[in-house]
Design an enzyme around this catalytic site. Structure first.
Site, PDB file in Angstrom:
ATOM      1  N   ARG A   1      -3.782  -2.342   0.689  1.00  0.00           N
ATOM      2  CA  ARG A   1      -3.927  -3.657   0.269  1.00  0.00           C
ATOM      3  C   ARG A   1      -4.028  -3.433  -1.249  1.00  0.00           C
ATOM      4  O   ARG A   1      -4.787  -2.806  -1.677  1.00  0.00           O
ATOM      5  CB  ARG A   1      -5.425  -4.329   0.735  1.00  0.00           C
ATOM      6  CG  ARG A   1      -5.795  -5.679   0.291  1.00  0.00           C
ATOM      7  CD  ARG A   1      -7.037  -6.088   0.422  1.00  0.00           C
ATOM      8  NE  ARG A   1      -8.259  -5.291  -0.106  1.00  0.00           N
ATOM      9  CZ  ARG A   1      -8.482  -5.274  -1.387  1.00  0.00           C
ATOM     10  NH1 ARG A   1      -7.771  -6.063  -2.333  1.00  0.00           N
ATOM     11  NH2 ARG A   1      -9.289  -4.320  -1.894  1.00  0.00           N
ATOM     12  N   VAL A   2      -3.615  -4.366  -2.034  1.00  0.00           N
ATOM     13  CA  VAL A   2      -3.748  -4.544  -3.500  1.00  0.00           C
ATOM     14  C   VAL A   2      -4.295  -6.036  -3.493  1.00  0.00           C
ATOM     15  O   VAL A   2      -4.076  -6.910  -2.793  1.00  0.00           O
ATOM     16  CB  VAL A   2      -2.556  -4.377  -4.232  1.00  0.00           C
ATOM     17  CG1 VAL A   2      -2.119  -2.985  -4.230  1.00  0.00           C
ATOM     18  CG2 VAL A   2      -1.261  -5.308  -3.829  1.00  0.00           C
ATOM     19  N   SER A   3      -5.175  -6.335  -4.707  1.00  0.00           N
ATOM     20  CA  SER A   3      -5.700  -7.450  -5.023  1.00  0.00           C
ATOM     21  C   SER A   3      -4.707  -8.514  -5.520  1.00  0.00           C
ATOM     22  O   SER A   3      -5.011  -9.946  -5.187  1.00  0.00           O
ATOM     23  CB  SER A   3      -6.823  -7.660  -5.861  1.00  0.00           C
ATOM     24  OG  SER A   3      -7.691  -6.408  -5.464  1.00  0.00           O
ATOM     25  N   SER A   4      -3.539  -8.336  -6.147  1.00  0.00           N
ATOM     26  CA  SER A   4      -2.772  -9.406  -6.784  1.00  0.00           C
ATOM     27  C   SER A   4      -1.193  -9.014  -6.395  1.00  0.00           C
ATOM     28  O   SER A   4      -0.861  -8.044  -6.242  1.00  0.00           O
ATOM     29  CB  SER A   4      -2.913  -9.456  -7.997  1.00  0.00           C
ATOM     30  OG  SER A   4      -2.604  -8.368  -8.904  1.00  0.00           O
TER      31      SER A   4
ATOM     32  N   GLN B   1       0.617  -6.231  -8.606  1.00  0.00           N
ATOM     33  CA  GLN B   1       0.158  -4.904  -8.151  1.00  0.00           C
ATOM     34  C   GLN B   1       1.084  -4.336  -7.140  1.00  0.00           C
ATOM     35  O   GLN B   1       1.737  -4.944  -6.293  1.00  0.00           O
ATOM     36  CB  GLN B   1      -1.203  -4.685  -7.703  1.00  0.00           C
ATOM     37  CG  GLN B   1      -2.161  -5.084  -8.846  1.00  0.00           C
ATOM     38  CD  GLN B   1      -3.606  -5.006  -8.245  1.00  0.00           C
ATOM     39  OE1 GLN B   1      -3.754  -5.474  -7.132  1.00  0.00           O
ATOM     40  NE2 GLN B   1      -4.469  -4.222  -9.308  1.00  0.00           N
TER      41      GLN B   1
END
Length: 185
Positions: free
Chosen positions: A7-10, A13
């Site tokens: 997972r990345v936040s945005s 990314q």
């Protein structure tokens, strides 16, 4: 079976580094998403990964903060996995393997430290914003609605819907701009 979760936040990314690490670790299936980790709500790929894993499987992540940002969420997820006979491993925290007693202990310690760091970071950010506001440096984002244009069109006799259509903004924005103008008078 080894199952990975990345997972990345945005959207800006890249997941590439995490995906490569999980594949190199031997994951046969990897779930990935670009969503904030502050809550488990709305993280569809995480929900799918938790549904997918079976007794004897192990869920892998590259770092704890990829799975959860709070100790409560982390413990909830790991307990859910344990109840189903699923192990949990974290690649960058090498002792993090909930199939061992030491791994379970380490999970609690690292989760608490991660949550503490997030709280400290939020406090420092808030202090910085408060100082900048007091110094007149931080004024928030620039207005996205040209209030003068809204007033001008209103003065020409146009209604809220027509103003919104002409300026390409929402009707609520039109009314907020007009209300702010009335408050200043």
């Amino acid at each position: 079976m080894l199952v990975g979760y990345a997972r990345v936040s945005s959207v800006g990314q890249s997941l590439e580094v995490q995906l490569d690490a999980l594949k190199d670790a031997g994951c046969e299936k990897v779930f990935s998403e670009k969503r904030t980790g502050t809550t488990t709500a709305g993280r569809d790929e995480l929900a799918e990964a938790l549904t997918f894993v079976r007794d004897g499987d192990t869920l892998l992540v590259t770092r704890l903060d990829r799975l959860a940002r709070s100790a409560a969420d982390l413990h909830t997820i790991v307990n859910r996995l344990s109840e189903r006979g699923v192990g949990f491993r974290c690649l960058q925290q090498s002792g993090m393997d909930t199939t061992t007693s030491t791994g379970k202990l380490l999970l609690g310690v690292l989760a608490s430290i991660a949550e503490f760091e997030a709280d400290i970071r939020r406090e420092r950010q808030r202090e910085g914003i408060d100082r900048a506001k007091a110094a007149g440096i931080y004024k928030g984002r620039k207005p996205s609605v040209d209030a003068a244009a809204v007033r001008s069109l209103r003065d020409q006799g146009l209604g809220g819907s027509e103003i919104a259509k002409r300026l390409g903004i929402g009707r609520a924005s039109v009314y907020r701009a007009l209300q702010a103008n009335n408050a200043q008078c």
